[in-house]
Design a protein around this motif. Sequence first.
Motif, PDB file in Angstrom:
ATOM      1  N   ILE A 197     -23.117 -49.056 -15.603  1.00 58.10           N
ATOM      2  CA  ILE A 197     -23.859 -49.947 -16.499  1.00 58.10           C
ATOM      3  C   ILE A 197     -23.302 -49.859 -17.912  1.00 58.10           C
ATOM      4  CG2 ILE A 197     -26.119 -50.412 -17.527  1.00 58.10           C
ATOM      5  CD1 ILE A 197     -27.359 -49.295 -14.934  1.00 58.10           C
ATOM      6  N   HIS A 198     -23.002 -48.648 -18.346  1.00 55.83           N
ATOM      7  CA  HIS A 198     -22.468 -48.459 -19.704  1.00 55.83           C
ATOM      8  C   HIS A 198     -21.127 -49.175 -19.866  1.00 55.83           C
ATOM      9  CE1 HIS A 198     -20.497 -46.353 -23.081  1.00 55.83           C
ATOM     10  NE2 HIS A 198     -21.725 -46.208 -23.545  1.00 55.83           N
ATOM     11  N   PHE A 215     -27.251 -42.801 -24.846  1.00 57.98           N
ATOM     12  CA  PHE A 215     -28.546 -42.144 -25.028  1.00 57.98           C
ATOM     13  C   PHE A 215     -29.670 -42.971 -24.403  1.00 57.98           C
ATOM     14  CE2 PHE A 215     -32.451 -41.251 -27.373  1.00 57.98           C
ATOM     15  CZ  PHE A 215     -32.507 -39.869 -27.256  1.00 57.98           C
ATOM     16  N   THR A 216     -29.655 -44.273 -24.647  1.00 62.14           N
ATOM     17  CA  THR A 216     -30.689 -45.162 -24.097  1.00 62.14           C
ATOM     18  C   THR A 216     -30.697 -45.118 -22.573  1.00 62.14           C
ATOM     19  OG1 THR A 216     -30.478 -46.635 -26.005  1.00 62.14           O
ATOM     20  CG2 THR A 216     -31.538 -47.525 -24.039  1.00 62.14           C
ATOM     21  N   ARG A 272     -33.252 -33.931 -25.110  1.00 60.59           N
ATOM     22  CA  ARG A 272     -32.223 -32.974 -25.498  1.00 60.59           C
ATOM     23  C   ARG A 272     -30.982 -33.128 -24.629  1.00 60.59           C
ATOM     24  NH1 ARG A 272     -30.337 -28.062 -23.743  1.00 60.59           N
ATOM     25  NH2 ARG A 272     -29.432 -26.723 -25.384  1.00 60.59           N
ATOM     26  N   THR A 273     -31.182 -33.189 -23.322  1.00 60.95           N
ATOM     27  CA  THR A 273     -30.052 -33.372 -22.410  1.00 60.95           C
ATOM     28  C   THR A 273     -29.313 -34.665 -22.725  1.00 60.95           C
ATOM     29  OG1 THR A 273     -31.282 -32.213 -20.679  1.00 60.95           O
ATOM     30  CG2 THR A 273     -29.389 -33.525 -19.979  1.00 60.95           C
ATOM     31  N   SER A 274     -30.067 -35.725 -22.970  1.00 59.81           N
ATOM     32  CA  SER A 274     -29.470 -37.031 -23.266  1.00 59.81           C
ATOM     33  C   SER A 274     -28.672 -36.984 -24.564  1.00 59.81           C
ATOM     34  CB  SER A 274     -30.571 -38.098 -23.383  1.00 59.81           C
ATOM     35  OG  SER A 274     -31.308 -38.196 -22.189  1.00 59.81           O
ATOM     36  N   LEU A 275     -29.233 -36.338 -25.585  1.00 64.98           N
ATOM     37  CA  LEU A 275     -28.556 -36.297 -26.887  1.00 64.98           C
ATOM     38  C   LEU A 275     -27.268 -35.493 -26.814  1.00 64.98           C
ATOM     39  CD1 LEU A 275     -28.596 -36.953 -29.931  1.00 64.98           C
ATOM     40  CD2 LEU A 275     -29.775 -34.780 -30.277  1.00 64.98           C
ATOM     41  N   LEU A 276     -27.308 -34.301 -26.195  1.00 62.59           N
ATOM     42  CA  LEU A 276     -26.110 -33.459 -26.149  1.00 62.59           C
ATOM     43  C   LEU A 276     -25.011 -34.094 -25.307  1.00 62.59           C
ATOM     44  CD1 LEU A 276     -27.668 -29.882 -25.852  1.00 62.59           C
ATOM     45  CD2 LEU A 276     -26.905 -31.097 -27.888  1.00 62.59           C
ATOM     46  N   ALA A 277     -25.389 -34.722 -24.187  1.00 63.97           N
ATOM     47  CA  ALA A 277     -24.389 -35.434 -23.381  1.00 63.97           C
ATOM     48  C   ALA A 277     -23.821 -36.614 -24.156  1.00 63.97           C
ATOM     49  CB  ALA A 277     -25.018 -35.909 -22.072  1.00 63.97           C
ATOM     50  N   PHE A 283     -38.397 -40.969 -27.257  1.00 72.20           N
ATOM     51  CA  PHE A 283     -37.632 -41.831 -26.344  1.00 72.20           C
ATOM     52  C   PHE A 283     -37.734 -41.379 -24.886  1.00 72.20           C
ATOM     53  CE2 PHE A 283     -35.507 -42.215 -30.492  1.00 72.20           C
ATOM     54  CZ  PHE A 283     -35.465 -43.584 -30.629  1.00 72.20           C
ATOM     55  N   GLN A 284     -38.283 -40.177 -24.643  1.00 68.76           N
ATOM     56  CA  GLN A 284     -38.355 -39.659 -23.281  1.00 68.76           C
ATOM     57  C   GLN A 284     -39.343 -40.464 -22.430  1.00 68.76           C
ATOM     58  OE1 GLN A 284     -37.487 -34.874 -23.774  1.00 68.76           O
ATOM     59  NE2 GLN A 284     -39.575 -35.587 -23.612  1.00 68.76           N
ATOM     60  N   THR A 285     -39.015 -40.553 -21.149  1.00 65.33           N
ATOM     61  CA  THR A 285     -39.966 -41.151 -20.220  1.00 65.33           C
ATOM     62  C   THR A 285     -40.978 -40.089 -19.787  1.00 65.33           C
ATOM     63  OG1 THR A 285     -38.534 -40.621 -18.350  1.00 65.33           O
ATOM     64  CG2 THR A 285     -38.276 -42.805 -19.355  1.00 65.33           C
ATOM     65  N   ALA A 286     -42.124 -40.537 -19.302  1.00 68.18           N
ATOM     66  CA  ALA A 286     -43.170 -39.601 -18.880  1.00 68.18           C
ATOM     67  C   ALA A 286     -42.714 -38.766 -17.690  1.00 68.18           C
ATOM     68  CB  ALA A 286     -44.441 -40.363 -18.547  1.00 68.18           C
ATOM     69  N   GLU A 287     -41.958 -39.405 -16.784  1.00 69.92           N
ATOM     70  CA  GLU A 287     -41.441 -38.710 -15.602  1.00 69.92           C
ATOM     71  C   GLU A 287     -39.997 -38.301 -15.846  1.00 69.92           C
ATOM     72  OE1 GLU A 287     -40.585 -39.504 -10.825  1.00 69.92           O
ATOM     73  OE2 GLU A 287     -41.377 -41.095 -12.108  1.00 69.92           O
ATOM     74  N   ARG A 288     -39.674 -37.025 -15.548  1.00 61.48           N
ATOM     75  CA  ARG A 288     -38.309 -36.544 -15.761  1.00 61.48           C
ATOM     76  C   ARG A 288     -37.811 -35.811 -14.521  1.00 61.48           C
ATOM     77  NH1 ARG A 288     -40.766 -35.833 -20.642  1.00 61.48           N
ATOM     78  NH2 ARG A 288     -41.184 -33.628 -20.341  1.00 61.48           N
ATOM     79  N   LEU A 289     -36.522 -35.591 -14.464  1.00 64.99           N
ATOM     80  CA  LEU A 289     -35.921 -34.972 -13.282  1.00 64.99           C
ATOM     81  C   LEU A 289     -36.417 -33.532 -13.109  1.00 64.99           C
ATOM     82  CD1 LEU A 289     -32.192 -36.105 -13.553  1.00 64.99           C
ATOM     83  CD2 LEU A 289     -34.027 -37.156 -12.250  1.00 64.99           C
ATOM     84  N   PRO A 290     -36.622 -33.105 -11.873  1.00 70.01           N
ATOM     85  CA  PRO A 290     -37.091 -31.737 -11.629  1.00 70.01           C
ATOM     86  C   PRO A 290     -36.151 -30.671 -12.181  1.00 70.01           C
ATOM     87  CG  PRO A 290     -37.300 -33.078  -9.650  1.00 70.01           C
ATOM     88  CD  PRO A 290     -36.517 -33.891 -10.641  1.00 70.01           C
TER      89      PRO A 290
END
Length: 531
Positions: free
Chosen positions: A90-91, A298-299, A309-314, A378-385
């Motif tokens: 997508i990116h 990031f989006t 945090r994971t999104s920003l550092l990546a 910006f985080q979603t309510a549901e995140r990866l385990p």
Amino acid sequence: MDLIWLTSALNDFLWIGLSFALGLLAKRIGLPPMVGFLGAGFLLSTQNLVDKDLLSKMADLGITLLLFTIGLKINIKNLMRPQVWAVSSIHALLTVALFGFLVFALAALGTPLFSNLSIENSLFIAFALSFSSTVFVIKAMESKGEVDSFHGRIAIGVLIIQDIFAVLFLAISSNKIPSIWSLTLLLLIPLRHVLFWFLEQVGRGELLVIYGFLLAIGGAEIFEVVGIKGDLGALIIGMMFATQAKAEEMVKTMLSFKDLFLLGFFLSIGMSGQLTPDVIIVALLIAPFAMLKGALFFTLFVKFKLRARTSLLATINLSNYSEFGLIVIAICVTNEWVAEPWLTIMALAIAFSFVISALLNKHAHHLYTMYRETWKTFQTAERLPNDKILDMGNAQVAVIGMGSVGTGAYDELNAHYSNLLVGVDIYPKTVIEQQQLGRNVILGDPSDADFWDRVNETHQLEMVLLTLPKFSLSMAVIEQLHESGFKGKIAATAKFPDEIEKLNAAGVDTVFNMYTIAGAGFAAHVMDQDL
């Protein structure tokens, strides 16, 4: 004395010396040495000191070794994550569309060197700008010890997918169709057991290095022979060995050789063309586009349920341009799809993006900590385990880094703290092995500011022992401990006197020199044996 030989030796001394001096200068001001190497390349482009054929061979070998060592660390399951393959795809589409529009808009405005670009030309340039640098990102993460962090694995996965896109473009643009003999590559599947057997026989030292070179270069050459890009071959051969017990040892053994040959790559980027005022201006215009790439990454990452945090550092790791972009532009110039000055523009834009990305990487953790609440919106309510904040339970003592030293410390402390002790490691494989042996070890990134905030809220943790392989990662954890207000004791291991000084200055309560302790332990063992 042979005057020609003397001149050649002096030239070699000058370009190597210049590379060293600018690399050291870059390091002193807080940038990766590779930024200094790029600067050396641009300076050397005005002189006739370097054998460009030599640099080209060094660059090719460096990239081959890089992709081989990347392959040694690849987990196929990681590439299958939607956060990797879907985000990458997508990116790429969004970036090509957005950058193509921006480049064509600059052409419509009559900007120098843009004015003759058609929409097709603009899209080619946009495609070249869509890649992030595998070389830069891996080097930056290696220096911080973050290659195996969750955000590191996500970033590397994206880079691999991008590299596959690049290889496909190279194959299509060159009209190079794999030969029928490419089907023989399937023989590598049964032959891998033979290759694994040789790996077990070589032991350590120089034979392991030579075998690594043989696999990397041999893999690249075999793929080239059957009409497939050699770099892809080095990557695939590395992936074949990723599950082997000695893969990590091979990576460490070949690290210095890879770094040496990559010097040729960075110098060759700087020497790819002559600088003119128009070229510099256009490169400066394009360089900030890398931040738009980052915003898109990031989006997409947070939309695919990654923590802020994971999104920003990546994202920070991926906010740059790539050496593959330079290769794409070179093909476009050869096919007369874009003008020749664009090769130099791209090289300079890559250099500028490296500087920007290096500065962001240096302060990445601090940028998250300072603006944490903003990023979290910006985080979603549901995140990866597997991207949730660590939970240490009721532990009072934590051993961070469960390698051989950390395991020894854990076992010694277990007699005193038992159920109040926990180990933390960033390697999933290490965590699984430790848990199977009955140790209370959890998977996580010890430099996670959110995690340390949660720890301090419970006020249960009294002591942290840092036994991490990278000194820079130890310093990052210490910074997070202090910023989160941790009041307990901090102990850390070090290998060199300057590291001990820096750890003491950073507020560590106890620093252990591993070599000194190893010697003392050995002597105590000998005395116990009554020898």
